[in-house]
Every structure is written in structure tokens, then in C-alpha cells.
Design a protein around this motif. Structure first.
Motif, PDB file in Angstrom:
ATOM      1  N   ALA A 119       0.381  -1.009   0.056  1.00  0.00           N
ATOM      2  CA  ALA A 119       0.267  -0.058  -0.298  1.00  0.00           C
ATOM      3  C   ALA A 119       1.138   1.415   0.006  1.00  0.00           C
ATOM      4  CB  ALA A 119      -0.584  -0.179   1.425  1.00  0.00           C
ATOM      5  N   ASP A 120       0.144   2.693  -0.657  1.00  0.00           N
ATOM      6  CA  ASP A 120       1.279   3.732  -0.538  1.00  0.00           C
ATOM      7  C   ASP A 120       0.289   4.674   0.371  1.00  0.00           C
ATOM      8  OD1 ASP A 120       1.919   6.360  -0.887  1.00  0.00           O
ATOM      9  OD2 ASP A 120       1.526   6.193  -3.653  1.00  0.00           O
ATOM     10  N   TYR A 121       0.558   4.128   1.715  1.00  0.00           N
ATOM     11  CA  TYR A 121       0.004   5.233   2.884  1.00  0.00           C
ATOM     12  C   TYR A 121       1.065   6.661   2.378  1.00  0.00           C
ATOM     13  CZ  TYR A 121      -1.071   0.767   4.340  1.00  0.00           C
ATOM     14  OH  TYR A 121      -1.065  -0.493   4.476  1.00  0.00           O
ATOM     15  N   ILE A 122       1.549   7.490   1.342  1.00  0.00           N
ATOM     16  CA  ILE A 122       2.030   8.451   1.229  1.00  0.00           C
ATOM     17  C   ILE A 122       0.386   9.382   0.042  1.00  0.00           C
ATOM     18  CG2 ILE A 122       3.856   9.633   0.693  1.00  0.00           C
ATOM     19  CD1 ILE A 122       4.403   8.892   3.173  1.00  0.00           C
ATOM     20  N   ASN A 123       0.788   8.798  -0.641  1.00  0.00           N
ATOM     21  CA  ASN A 123      -0.461   9.202  -1.960  1.00  0.00           C
ATOM     22  C   ASN A 123      -2.033   8.921  -1.423  1.00  0.00           C
ATOM     23  OD1 ASN A 123       1.448  11.152  -2.659  1.00  0.00           O
ATOM     24  ND2 ASN A 123       2.131   8.942  -3.863  1.00  0.00           N
ATOM     25  N   LYS A 124      -1.923   7.811  -0.808  1.00  0.00           N
ATOM     26  CA  LYS A 124      -3.436   7.698  -0.312  1.00  0.00           C
ATOM     27  C   LYS A 124      -3.340   7.164   1.396  1.00  0.00           C
ATOM     28  CE  LYS A 124      -3.678   5.367  -5.564  1.00  0.00           C
ATOM     29  NZ  LYS A 124      -4.690   5.030  -5.417  1.00  0.00           N
ATOM     30  N   ASN A 125      -4.774   7.366   1.419  1.00  0.00           N
ATOM     31  CA  ASN A 125      -5.360   6.366   3.172  1.00  0.00           C
ATOM     32  C   ASN A 125      -6.380   5.061   2.879  1.00  0.00           C
ATOM     33  OD1 ASN A 125      -3.881   8.529   4.782  1.00  0.00           O
ATOM     34  ND2 ASN A 125      -4.659   9.587   3.184  1.00  0.00           N
ATOM     35  N   ILE A 126      -6.641   4.267   4.189  1.00  0.00           N
ATOM     36  CA  ILE A 126      -6.862   3.074   4.082  1.00  0.00           C
ATOM     37  C   ILE A 126      -8.778   4.239   4.691  1.00  0.00           C
ATOM     38  CG2 ILE A 126      -7.794   1.406   4.988  1.00  0.00           C
ATOM     39  CD1 ILE A 126      -4.925   0.636   5.867  1.00  0.00           C
TER      40      ILE A 126
ATOM     41  N   PHE B 215     -20.718   0.843  -5.453  1.00  0.00           N
ATOM     42  CA  PHE B 215     -21.073   1.540  -4.279  1.00  0.00           C
ATOM     43  C   PHE B 215     -21.570   2.507  -3.407  1.00  0.00           C
ATOM     44  CE2 PHE B 215     -25.575   1.027  -2.463  1.00  0.00           C
ATOM     45  CZ  PHE B 215     -26.507   1.380  -4.016  1.00  0.00           C
ATOM     46  N   TYR B 216     -20.306   1.971  -2.657  1.00  0.00           N
ATOM     47  CA  TYR B 216     -20.901   2.820  -1.265  1.00  0.00           C
ATOM     48  C   TYR B 216     -19.221   4.065  -1.527  1.00  0.00           C
ATOM     49  CZ  TYR B 216     -23.518  -0.961   0.524  1.00  0.00           C
ATOM     50  OH  TYR B 216     -24.707  -1.087   0.798  1.00  0.00           O
ATOM     51  N   LEU B 217     -18.264   3.284  -1.795  1.00  0.00           N
ATOM     52  CA  LEU B 217     -17.258   4.869  -1.601  1.00  0.00           C
ATOM     53  C   LEU B 217     -17.129   5.760  -2.774  1.00  0.00           C
ATOM     54  CD1 LEU B 217     -14.748   3.291   1.035  1.00  0.00           C
ATOM     55  CD2 LEU B 217     -16.911   4.829   1.471  1.00  0.00           C
ATOM     56  N   HIS B 218     -16.494   4.736  -3.971  1.00  0.00           N
ATOM     57  CA  HIS B 218     -16.049   5.050  -5.257  1.00  0.00           C
ATOM     58  C   HIS B 218     -15.817   4.879  -6.159  1.00  0.00           C
ATOM     59  CE1 HIS B 218     -14.487   8.489  -7.368  1.00  0.00           C
ATOM     60  NE2 HIS B 218     -15.737  10.052  -7.206  1.00  0.00           N
ATOM     61  N   PRO B 219     -15.230   4.754  -7.818  1.00  0.00           N
ATOM     62  CA  PRO B 219     -15.013   4.059  -8.760  1.00  0.00           C
ATOM     63  C   PRO B 219     -13.649   4.240  -8.411  1.00  0.00           C
ATOM     64  CG  PRO B 219     -17.390   5.504  -9.474  1.00  0.00           C
ATOM     65  CD  PRO B 219     -16.674   5.792  -7.721  1.00  0.00           C
ATOM     66  N   ASP B 220     -13.344   5.446  -8.473  1.00  0.00           N
ATOM     67  CA  ASP B 220     -11.649   5.069  -8.898  1.00  0.00           C
ATOM     68  C   ASP B 220     -10.744   5.326  -7.046  1.00  0.00           C
ATOM     69  OD1 ASP B 220     -12.695   6.660 -10.990  1.00  0.00           O
ATOM     70  OD2 ASP B 220     -13.026   8.970 -10.285  1.00  0.00           O
ATOM     71  N   VAL B 221     -11.114   4.914  -6.421  1.00  0.00           N
ATOM     72  CA  VAL B 221     -10.455   4.185  -5.043  1.00  0.00           C
ATOM     73  C   VAL B 221      -9.855   2.662  -5.421  1.00  0.00           C
ATOM     74  CG1 VAL B 221     -11.526   5.543  -3.747  1.00  0.00           C
ATOM     75  CG2 VAL B 221     -12.141   2.988  -4.222  1.00  0.00           C
TER      76      VAL B 221
ATOM     77  N   GLY C 155      -7.714   5.476  -0.654  1.00  0.00           N
ATOM     78  CA  GLY C 155      -8.381   7.183  -1.420  1.00  0.00           C
ATOM     79  C   GLY C 155      -7.575   7.958  -1.050  1.00  0.00           C
ATOM     80  N   THR C 156      -7.680   8.684  -1.801  1.00  0.00           N
ATOM     81  CA  THR C 156      -6.839   9.972  -1.368  1.00  0.00           C
ATOM     82  C   THR C 156      -7.868  10.882  -0.657  1.00  0.00           C
ATOM     83  OG1 THR C 156      -7.900  11.375  -2.979  1.00  0.00           O
ATOM     84  CG2 THR C 156      -5.674  10.132  -3.449  1.00  0.00           C
ATOM     85  N   ILE C 157      -7.453  11.752   0.201  1.00  0.00           N
ATOM     86  CA  ILE C 157      -8.214  12.263   1.442  1.00  0.00           C
ATOM     87  C   ILE C 157      -9.350  13.545   0.323  1.00  0.00           C
ATOM     88  CG2 ILE C 157      -8.473  14.568   2.740  1.00  0.00           C
ATOM     89  CD1 ILE C 157      -7.501  11.922   4.245  1.00  0.00           C
ATOM     90  N   PHE C 158      -8.990  13.494  -0.985  1.00  0.00           N
ATOM     91  CA  PHE C 158      -9.297  14.361  -1.202  1.00  0.00           C
ATOM     92  C   PHE C 158     -11.144  14.302  -1.929  1.00  0.00           C
ATOM     93  CE2 PHE C 158     -11.293  16.014  -5.951  1.00  0.00           C
ATOM     94  CZ  PHE C 158     -10.372  16.946  -5.768  1.00  0.00           C
TER      95      PHE C 158
END
Length: 150
Positions: free
Chosen positions: A2-9, A45-51, A70-73
Motif C-alpha cells: 500500500a502507498d500510505y503517502i499518497n493514499k489512505n485506508i 457503490f458505497y465509496l467511489h469507483p476511483d479508489v 483512496g485520497t483525502i481529496f
């Protein structure tokens, strides 16, 4: 990894079971394919297709981590769709928790692992859960201050 710098759980399901119905490599492979498709459709469905979704399996008894990153954005985009920030955070938290719980439930069902076969199951909410906790603490402080003033 996992890339925890640019993305978050945003959501994570942790499954550690003694699978009853996965006796062959073909069955294990079918489970991996099924849980990947299940996680993708529910995440869309629940969060976002781009994660992104990362699924890790460990040998021995079945251990799996299904992590939605996914990102905080992206998170803030979801929160901004609601008229109230706190309501948005609460609803996204509920969706994150529900998503993780559904993935845990589906894995338990597919593997035929009932209570005696479960070593550990967790539905985690990552950064969404942390943000929700902060909002709840701020509300408690605000309510406490109103009681002192009133």
C-alpha cells in the motif's frame, strides 16, 4: 504494498478463518476471484469507483486483508455533497463500515466458516473512522460547554 503517502485506508476487511469449503487450489482461486469482484462492485457503490483495492492473502489458515485505498481529496468530494460537514462524515463513515462488514460477511459465507472456524474478523474504517471519531469528540465538547453555559 500500500502507498500510505499518497493514499489512505478508507475501508478494510480483515479475515482469518479455517475455511471449511476451500479444500483445493481451484476452490481457493475461485474464492480469490469472487472476493475481488465482490469488493470492487461494493466499493464502487458505497465509496467511489476511483479508489483502489488491494487484496492480500497469507498461507496456512485463510488470512485475507481487503483494503480500499483512496485520497483525502476523494473523501472530501464525498463529504462536500452533503449540506452539513458532520452529516457527510457520518454518512461516509457508515458506508465505509458497512462496506468492510459486507466484505467480511461475504468471505465468511463463501468459505463456509462458522463461529467455530473463525479466528478473527474485523471491519476497519481507516482514516474515515478517525475523522468520524474526531467529529464525535468535538460534538461532545460542544455539548459539555453548552451545559456549563446553560
Amino acid at each position: 504494498m500500500a502507498d500510505y503517502i499518497n493514499k489512505n485506508i478508507l475501508s478494510q476487511a480483515y479475515i482469518h478463518v479455517e475455511p471449511v469449503e476451500l479444500e483445493t487450489e481451484e476452490q481457493l482461486s475461485a474464492f480469490k476471484e469472487h472476493i475481488t469482484e465482490f469488493a470492487r462492485s461494493r466499493t464502487n457503490f458505497y465509496l467511489h469507483p476511483d479508489v483502489s483495492i488491494e487484496i492480500e492473502f497469507e498461507n496456512g489458515s485463510l488470512k485475507a486483508r481487503i483494503t480500499v485505498m483512496g485520497t483525502i481529496f476523494l473523501l472530501m468530494q464525498g463529504v462536500s455533497k452533503y449540506p452539513d460537514f458532520r452529516e457527510g462524515v457520518s454518512l461516509i463513515y457508515n458506508d465505509s463500515k458497512r462496506l468492510a462488514e459486507y466484505m467480511v460477511s461475504e468471505a465468511q459465507f463463501f468459505t463456509g466458516s462458522k463461529h467455530q472456524d473463525v479466528i478473527r474478523l474485523e471491519a476497519r474504517t481507516g482514516v474515515v473512522g478517525s475523522l468520524h471519531k474526531v467529529i464525535l469528540q468535538l460534538e461532545q465538547l460542544n455539548n459539555h460547554q453548552l451545559k456549563l453555559v446553560g
